[in-house]
Write an enzyme that holds these catalytic residues in place. Structure first.
Site, PDB file in Angstrom:
ATOM      1  CD  GLU A 351      -9.093   2.604   0.964  1.00 56.73           C
ATOM      2  OE1 GLU A 351      -8.925   1.394   0.832  1.00 56.73           O
ATOM      3  OE2 GLU A 351      -8.717   3.438   0.128  1.00 56.73           O
ATOM      4  CB  CYS A 447      -2.166  -0.466  -3.215  1.00 59.43           C
ATOM      5  SG  CYS A 447      -3.430  -0.698  -1.961  1.00 59.43           S
TER       6      CYS A 447
HETATM    7  O1  FUB Z   1      -5.799   4.443  -4.771  1.00 57.54           O
HETATM    8  C1  FUB Z   1      -4.616   3.677  -4.840  1.00 57.54           C
HETATM    9  C2  FUB Z   1      -4.497   2.811  -3.629  1.00 57.54           C
HETATM   10  O2  FUB Z   1      -5.585   1.896  -3.599  1.00 57.54           O
HETATM   11  C3  FUB Z   1      -4.589   3.516  -2.309  1.00 57.54           C
HETATM   12  O3  FUB Z   1      -3.383   4.013  -1.833  1.00 57.54           O
HETATM   13  C4  FUB Z   1      -5.118   2.464  -1.431  1.00 57.54           C
HETATM   14  O4  FUB Z   1      -5.648   2.948  -0.222  1.00 57.54           O
HETATM   15  C5  FUB Z   1      -6.137   1.785  -2.301  1.00 57.54           C
HETATM   16  O5  FUB Z   1      -7.345   2.460  -2.239  1.00 57.54           O
HETATM   17 ZN    ZN Z   2      -2.377  -0.649   0.129  1.00 60.55          ZN
END
Ligand code: FUB
Ligand code: ZN
Length: 682
Positions: A351, A447
């Protein structure tokens, strides 16, 4: 860094948002998103993945209650690793006493309560406030006597708390809790959650850092920003010290994450195996000490939160090396790794940020939270040095990638924000497995939705910053605000129809003459700006801001007229994906073509550069949301008949005239499933 330019956002209670665009978004958050998310946090949204967020807090509170009742007879759970996401064997019958969801599930509550706080500051609502108080009671009841408050370890076994900072998000959950607690305190004056956040911070501080002694730093940043906020709200300098400690530790050798992994292996009686992936440190921005970092790398949300925290600490401590790193990292993001939508994070792998100029459109990750993190970073850079280039990027993210993350109904969400979608390919192509062509009701890893809610409801804190007798306008947002200058209160009213019209007017009400400076950003997208100020007011332009200084009187006004023509924008040719294409923008809005308006095979459409002057702009609406749509002269390649062979002799394709209807990118995917494309062939 010149301290005379340092500024701070306005107290949200001093700004009333009257803006048509943001007012509507805020109303959607208040009336739809906040109640809907509360249902989601309580697993009551039919057809959506359960959250288990409030379930976990209730379970942890019950466990602590039992501990108090049983005293020394109580047997605390001892930790066994049940994975990063824990799900019930039978989803219809979750065990009421077990932890479920992702390790960071608690943070969904925090983001929710933070958006409630901002919403209450704008729009008092006693029913919502009492629901929020009730939720806070549940959460506070789950706080351990040591101050620890993370349900993952409370329920799975506190004996192993703080032993996996890399993966287990305790400091991330703390960070979100602290941000929410400060916001709720500032909005309502109620400090129950703030006291809980301080106790958790003290518990962390008693373990790590200058006071606690243990080394370490968050595997997922956000605590850095949150500790600074806690420091500002309470005046307790140890919170600023702890934030700086976390920054100082990151990327130093030996790597803390390896040390803790070694200790875990020893505890579990397993051999320690060094992870062979050289990217593993970069994922957490721990490949180098932060002051030596220059390229934005790794998980994009983590990176944005880190850079924002670095800017926060640099501003409070005057740390020049830290600030220089912030500037380099900003240039890396804005100069080489930013989508034209304001999204960041080119790759699904981790990501993460990809290498410079690698900005694929169909496989873009561009997580909604990453665009939000960029907004945080931008505002903090503006607080240190008001340069319009920061606000230009902030505005781009705010009008494009961020609102795209939420459906116009406020009840459906995107996590990933591609710039090109062909739904059939998303289903068939493994490379695009992460791309959803339609917004989802909710996510197990949720999130993004509550992050959008907290940003939208606090958008006024990105529009203005102030310092002494200067007020900076970074975003044009219909609003009324009060600014104290010495003993006098200036009442300012901003009227505008941004992002659809380029004009704005700020009028001034005061009980007597006031000497001060009003600084206005000249947007980077505007080629001709006309700014008219009352006679006797002097004008200086610096770093994209027009500073108007002098004595202001009741009834004075500033008129701003920013030319908002339709532009065809090309990308740097190093962005291989965009060669031979252009994106259409108007003001801060990036446009896209959708199948609903233009049929399928959008890859066969070509903009006609000669027709740029004939683009028609008209206010229309999608699901009742007013927006400026464009009618753009274009060509379409005549598709070849189905019996055509795969290859043939080259000949220029036959073209037919067409008019493309383009809509703002943020509004795509609100009319069913279909193709979408931002970059169009020319
Ligand atoms: O790990 C917490 C949150 O979940 C991250 O900021 C997002 O990218 C998702 O992976
Ligand atoms: Zn997010």
């Amino acid at each position: 860094m010149k301290r005379e330019f340092f500024s701070a956002p306005l107290d949200l209670k001093c700004v009333k948002v009257t803006d048509r665009f943001w007012g509507r978004e805020q109303e959607t958050v208040r009336t739809q998103v906040i109640p809907y998310q509360w249902e989601a946090l309580n697993d009551r949204v039919e057809g959506a993945e359960p959250s288990y967020c409030m379930h976990n807090f209730r379970a942890a509170a019950r466990l602590l209650e039992k501990k108090r009742a049983l005293g020394s007879a109580f047997r605390a759970p001892t930790y066994t690793d049940r994975g990063f996401q824990q799900l019930p064997d039978d989803p219809a019958h979750p065990d009421p006493d077990r932890f479920y969801g992702f390790v960071f599930q608690d943070s969904d509550f925090s983001k929710w309560i933070e958006s409630v706080a901002y919403s209450l500051a704008q729009h008092p609502d006693s029913a919502l406030e009492s629901a929020a108080d009730g939720a806070i009671d549940v959460v506070c009841a789950a706080q351990h006597e040591s101050g620890y408050l993370d349900t993952f370890y409370l329920l799975n076994g506190m004996d192993r708390a703080f032993t996996n900072l890399r993966d287990h998000h305790e400091l991330y959950c703390f960070g979100h809790l602290a941000e929410a607690a400060v916001a709720y305190y500032q909005a309502t004056g109620k400090d129950k959650l703030l006291r809980a956040a301080c106790r958790f911070a003290d518990c962390i501080g008693a373990h790590f850092g200058p006071e606690g002694g243990a080394k370490g730093y968050p595997g997922h940043e956000v605590a850095e920003m949150a500790l600074v906020r806690l420091y500002e709200a309470t005046g307790e300098a140890q919170y600023l010290r702890l934030s700086r400690f976390f920054l100082d530790q990151r990327g130093t050798q030996p790597h803390y994450f390896d040390q803790e992994a070694r200790e875990r292996a020893a505890y579990e009686g397993k051999p320690f195996r060094q992870d062979g992936d050289p990217q593993r440190y970069a994922y957490h921005q721990a490949h180098l000490p932060v002051r030596e970092q220059s390229e934005a790398v790794g998980h994009a949300v983590r990176a944005g939160y880190l850079y924002a925290g670095m800017a926060d600490v640099a501003k409070r401590t005057g740390d020049k090396a830290l600030y220089a790193a912030c500037r380099r990292l900003w240039d890396s993001v804005a100069g080489e790794k930013l989508y034209i939508t304001g999204g960041v994070g080119g790759t699904v792998h981790g990501e993460a940020f990809s290498y410079p100029y690698d900005l694929p459109n169909d496989s873009a990750y561009s997580e909604t939270c990453a665009a939000i993190a960029l907004v945080f970073f931008a505002r903090r850079m503006l607080e240190i040095s008001p340069e319009a280039r920061y606000a230009d990027v902030m505005e781009r993210a705010l009008y494009n990638a961020v609102p795209a993350g939420m459906g116009l109904d406020g009840k459906s969400f995107f996590y990933v924000n591609p710039l090109e979608v062909v739904p059939d390919s998303c289903r068939r192509d493994q490379r695009l497995a992460h791309v959803e062509p339609v917004r989802q009701k909710w996510f197990g890893c949720a999130c993004c939705p509550p992050n959008i809610a907290r940003l939208v409801s606090s958008v006024a804190s990105y529009a203005y910053t102030e310092s002494g007798d200067t007020l900076w306008t970074h975003l044009y947002l219909g609003s009324s605000l009060t600014k104290q200058v010495g003993k006098r209160a200036l009442r300012l009213e901003m009227e505008t129809d941004m992002p659809w019209q380029g004009c704005a007017r700020m009028s001034i009400r005061t009980d007597g003459p006031v000497d001060c400076t009003l600084a206005f950003r000249i947007p980077g997208w505007c080629r001709r700006a006309a700014i008219t100020a009352p006679e006797g007011i002097s004008r200086t332009d610096r770093e994209g801001y027009c500073y108007l200084s002098g004595t202001w009187r009741d009834g004075d006004a500033v008129a701003l007229d920013f030319d908002m023509e339709v532009r065809f924008v090309a990308a740097n040719p190093r962005v291989r994906e965009d060669v031979g294409k252009a994106a259409v923008v108007r003001g801060p809005i990036t446009y896209c073509a959708e199948e609903a308006d233009n049929g399928r095979d959008l890859h066969l459409c070509r903009l006609d550069p000669a027709g740029r002057g004939q683009v028609r702009v008209g206010m229309e609406d999608i699901l009742g949301f007013p927006l400026a749509a464009l009618r753009v002269p274009a060509w379409r390649e005549v598709p070849s008949p189905p019996e055509d062979e795969l290859y043939r002799e080259y000949a220029p394709p036959a073209l037919e005239r067409m008019t493309l209807r383009l809509i703002p990118y943020f509004a795509w995917a609100n009319r069913g499933e279909g193709e979408m494309r931002v970059w169009l062939r020319v």
